[in-house]
Scaffold this active site. Structure first.
Site, PDB file in Angstrom:
ATOM      1  N   THR A  37       8.064  -4.308  -3.825  1.00 45.47           N
ATOM      2  CA  THR A  37       9.028  -4.644  -4.880  1.00 45.47           C
ATOM      3  C   THR A  37       8.587  -4.063  -6.216  1.00 45.47           C
ATOM      4  O   THR A  37       7.450  -3.616  -6.358  1.00 45.47           O
ATOM      5  CB  THR A  37       9.151  -6.173  -5.050  1.00 45.47           C
ATOM      6  OG1 THR A  37       7.910  -6.664  -5.576  1.00 45.47           O
ATOM      7  CG2 THR A  37       9.451  -6.874  -3.737  1.00 45.47           C
ATOM      8  N   LEU A  93       1.092  -2.227  -5.691  1.00 47.25           N
ATOM      9  CA  LEU A  93       2.106  -2.516  -4.671  1.00 47.25           C
ATOM     10  C   LEU A  93       2.342  -4.024  -4.723  1.00 47.25           C
ATOM     11  O   LEU A  93       1.466  -4.799  -4.345  1.00 47.25           O
ATOM     12  CB  LEU A  93       1.589  -2.130  -3.281  1.00 47.25           C
ATOM     13  CG  LEU A  93       1.272  -0.651  -3.059  1.00 47.25           C
ATOM     14  CD1 LEU A  93       0.142  -0.489  -2.064  1.00 47.25           C
ATOM     15  CD2 LEU A  93       2.503   0.080  -2.571  1.00 47.25           C
ATOM     16  N   ASP A  94       3.498  -4.433  -5.244  1.00 53.10           N
ATOM     17  CA  ASP A  94       3.830  -5.865  -5.296  1.00 53.10           C
ATOM     18  C   ASP A  94       4.609  -6.181  -4.030  1.00 53.10           C
ATOM     19  O   ASP A  94       5.762  -5.779  -3.884  1.00 53.10           O
ATOM     20  CB  ASP A  94       4.687  -6.172  -6.533  1.00 53.10           C
ATOM     21  CG  ASP A  94       3.893  -6.029  -7.829  1.00 53.10           C
ATOM     22  OD1 ASP A  94       2.657  -5.853  -7.754  1.00 53.10           O
ATOM     23  OD2 ASP A  94       4.508  -6.092  -8.906  1.00 53.10           O
ATOM     24  N   ILE A  95       3.979  -6.914  -3.129  1.00 55.07           N
ATOM     25  CA  ILE A  95       4.557  -7.047  -1.794  1.00 55.07           C
ATOM     26  C   ILE A  95       4.912  -8.489  -1.454  1.00 55.07           C
ATOM     27  O   ILE A  95       4.176  -9.415  -1.794  1.00 55.07           O
ATOM     28  CB  ILE A  95       3.571  -6.465  -0.749  1.00 55.07           C
ATOM     29  CG1 ILE A  95       3.451  -4.971  -1.017  1.00 55.07           C
ATOM     30  CG2 ILE A  95       4.054  -6.731   0.680  1.00 55.07           C
ATOM     31  CD1 ILE A  95       2.422  -4.270  -0.228  1.00 55.07           C
ATOM     32  N   ASN A 112      -0.772  -6.466  -4.578  1.00 50.78           N
ATOM     33  CA  ASN A 112      -0.466  -7.789  -5.121  1.00 50.78           C
ATOM     34  C   ASN A 112       0.398  -8.501  -4.102  1.00 50.78           C
ATOM     35  O   ASN A 112       1.556  -8.162  -3.915  1.00 50.78           O
ATOM     36  CB  ASN A 112       0.358  -7.622  -6.408  1.00 50.78           C
ATOM     37  CG  ASN A 112      -0.463  -7.910  -7.633  1.00 50.78           C
ATOM     38  OD1 ASN A 112      -1.332  -8.774  -7.614  1.00 50.78           O
ATOM     39  ND2 ASN A 112      -0.162  -7.189  -8.697  1.00 50.78           N
TER      40      ASN A 112
END
Lengths: 243, 210
Positions: A131, A118-120, A161
Site C-alpha cells: 500500500t 513496503l507498507d503491507i 512495515n
C-alpha cells in the site's frame, strides 16, 4: 512522529503520545542504539510539510545513523535532508507517483542513502498487498514485485512495515519477511510486531531479515504498557545471537 | 588553550554529522576551504562520503593538494581521514582512475560478493575493530571497539606495521591505518555515538601531545 511529538501507532492508527522526540533521541544516544528511523506520519497528507527546521535540531543531537521518512516528494527534499546530517531517507508514496525519483536519487546520492518502504497488509482474501499513503491506497504491484522493482531502481535497503502487526507486539510475520528477503539481494529491515527480543532473533535467523526494527518494544514497559524508553545492552544483544 | 581542528571542506558529502559531534564534545573547530586555511591548521580531519575520483578532483579544484602535502609531510600536522578520506590517502582505488594522495603505499579494492555466504555489499552497519596497537586512537582498558561502517571498497592489510586495527567482513581488512602523524579509519566515528566520541577525544589528546 506527528506534530513534533513522538507517537506510537497500532495498525498505523490509534496514536499514543510517547513524548518529546529530542528527549527520546538523547535517551537513545545514551543507550547506544544501533540506528534510528524517524517516520513522520502527518507530513504525507499535505504537500511541502517537511519540517526541515525541526529535523535540523533533531539531527544535531543524534550521534548514530539516522533515517528520515515522511512527505518526501522530490530530489531537492532528499538533498536538503542529507545536508542536515541525516544519512538515509525512507520513501514510499512518492515512489509510486514518481517513477524516476528512486533512480535519480541513487545517481545523485548513492543507494546507501535510500530506503524504500513496503507498507503491507492483508486483503480480505488473506493475501499480502502493498500500500501507499499510510496504508490508505493499494499499490499497483504485489509486495515481491515492488521489492524487486525498488531494488532494480536503486534502493539500498528495503523496509517492511507490516501494518497488521504494527503495535501488536505479537511477533513479526516471518513468512512475509522471508518472502521478501528471499526475493531480493539488498538488506531487508523488518518492522511491525516486535514484542520481545526472541522475536528479533526469529526474524533475523529464521526469516533472514538483515535488520530488525521496533517501536513499541523500545518505548513501552511491562503488561500495562507504561511509557519507558529502553534498549537492550550490547552484551544482551550479542548473547541473543550466540549459537 | 584548546587547539583548533580544521575539517577539510572540499564540497563532497556533508559535514553536518562531524560538526554536530565536535560541538557536542566542545572541541574547537573550523572548516578548511582554501589553501590558506590548510596552511594555518593545527589538527586536520579529512572527511569523505562519495566517489574516489570526485574526491580527488575536488581537492585539486580547490587547490588543496599541495598545501595538504606540505602540511602533512613536512610540518607533520596530525590528520585523521574518515572513510573516503582514508582511501584518498592511499595511491588509488579500484573505484576510480585518479591517483590518490599516496601517503600510504596501497590501494583501496572492492569487496567480492560471495554468493554462498550472502555477504551484502556495501558493508553497512556496526562491526568490531580488532585493535593491534593502543596509545594513539585507542586506549588500553577501553571495553569495546564497535563502529558504524558504510563502504564498498576497503584498504587491504598492506603492511603489518602500519595497521592499527582490522575488521572482518568476509575477509580481514585494515579498518585503521597510521603512519607518523597520519591516521585513516574506514568507519564513521561521527555516527558511532560514544565509541566515536571517545575516538575523536583520543585523537585530539594524542595530537596535542605530539
Amino acid at each position: 512522529m506527528k506534530n513534533r511529538g513522538l507517537v506510537k501507532t497500532i495498525h498505523f492508527n490509534n496514536e499514543t503520545y510517547i513524548g518529546d522526540p529530542m528527549n527520546t533521541i538523547r535517551i537513545f544516544n545514551e543507550k547506544g542504539v544501533d540506528e534510528l528511523m524517524l517516520l513522520n506520519i502527518d507530513s504525507n497528507r499535505f504537500e511541502n510539510q517537511i519540517d526541515f527546521g525541526f529535523l535540523r535540531e533533531l539531527a544535531s543531537e543524534c550521534f548514530m545513523p539516522l533515517a528520515y521518512g515522511g512527505g518526501i516528494q522530490r530530489l531537492s527534499d532528499i538533498e536538503t535532508i542529507i545536508n542536515l546530517g541525516i544519512e538515509k531517507v525512507v520513501m514510499n508514496s512518492a515512489l509510486e507517483e514518481n517513477e524516476d525519483l528512486l533512480s535519480l536519487a541513487a545517481k545523485a546520492f548513492g543507494s546507501q542513502a535510500l530506503i524504500a518502504a513496503l507498507d503491507i497488509k492483508k486483503d480480505w482474501l488473506g493475501r499480502f498487498v502493498a500500500t501507499t499513503h499510510s496504508g490508505r491506497q493499494k499499490s499497483m504491484f504485489s509486495p515481491q514485485k515492488l521489492a524487486k522493482r525498488f531494488e532494480r531502481l536503486g534502493a539500498g535497503e528495503l523496509l517492511i512495515n507490516d501494518i497488521d502487526r504494527d503495535g501488536t507486539m505479537q511477533g513479526y510475520n516471518l513468512k512475509l519477511v522471508n518472502q521478501i528477503a528471499m526475493a531480493t539481494d539488498i538488506p531487508v529491515i523488518a518492522c511491525g510486531g516486535a514484542g520481545t527480543l526472541e522475536h528479533i532473533k526469529q526474524v533475523i535467523e529464521d526469516a533472514k531479515a538483515s535488520a530488525a526494527g521496533a517501536g513499541s518494544l523500545f518505548v513501552y514497559h511491562g503488561q500495562q504498557k507504561g511509557i519507558l524508553v529502553n534498549y537492550p545492552s550490547r552484551t544482551t544483544l550479542k548473547r541473543l545471537f550466540e549459537p | 588553550m584548546k587547539p583548533r581542528i580544521t575539517i577539510v571542506d572540499y564540497r563532497i558529502g556533508n559535514l553536518g554529522s562531524i560538526e554536530n559531534m565536535l560541538k557536542k564534545l566542545e572541541l574547537n573547530y573550523c572548516l578548511g576551504q582554501t589553501p590558506g586555511d590548510i596552511k594555518k591548521s593545527e589538527i586536520l580531519i579529512l572527511p569523505g562520503v562519495g566517489a574516489f575520483d570526485q574526491g580527488i578532483m575536488n581537492l585539486h579544484k580547490f587547490g588543496l593538494i599541495d598545501p595538504l602535502n606540505e602540511q602533512i609531510l613536512h610540518k607533520k600536522t596530525p590528520i585523521l581521514g574518515l572513510c573516503l578520506g582514508m582511501h584518498l590517502m592511499t595511491k588509488g582505488s579500484e573505484e576510480g582512475e585518479k591517483r590518490g594522495l599516496g601517503w600510504f603505499d596501497t590501494k583501496a579494492v572492492r569487496f567480492q560478493t560471495d554468493e554462498k555466504k550472502r555477504l551484502k555489499v556495501p558493508h553497512m552497519g556496526w562491526n568490531d575493530v580488532n585493535i593491534r596497537e593502543y596509545d594513539h586512537l585507542f586506549r588500553q582498558g577501553e571495553d569495546e571497539h564497535c563502529y558504524y561502517f558504510v563502504h564498498t571498497y576497503y584498504v587491504p592489510i598492506f603492511n603489518e606495521a602500519l595497521v592499527l586495527g582490522t575488521t572482518w567482513y568476509g575477509i580481514e581488512f585494515a579498518s585503521v591505518i597510521y603512519k607518523d602523524n597520519i591516521f585513516g579509519v574506514q568507519f564513521h566515528p561521527e555516527k558511532s555515538h560514544h565509541f566515536g566520541m571517545r575516538l575523536f577525544r583520543n585523537f585530539c589528546q594524542w595530537a596535542c601531545r605530539a
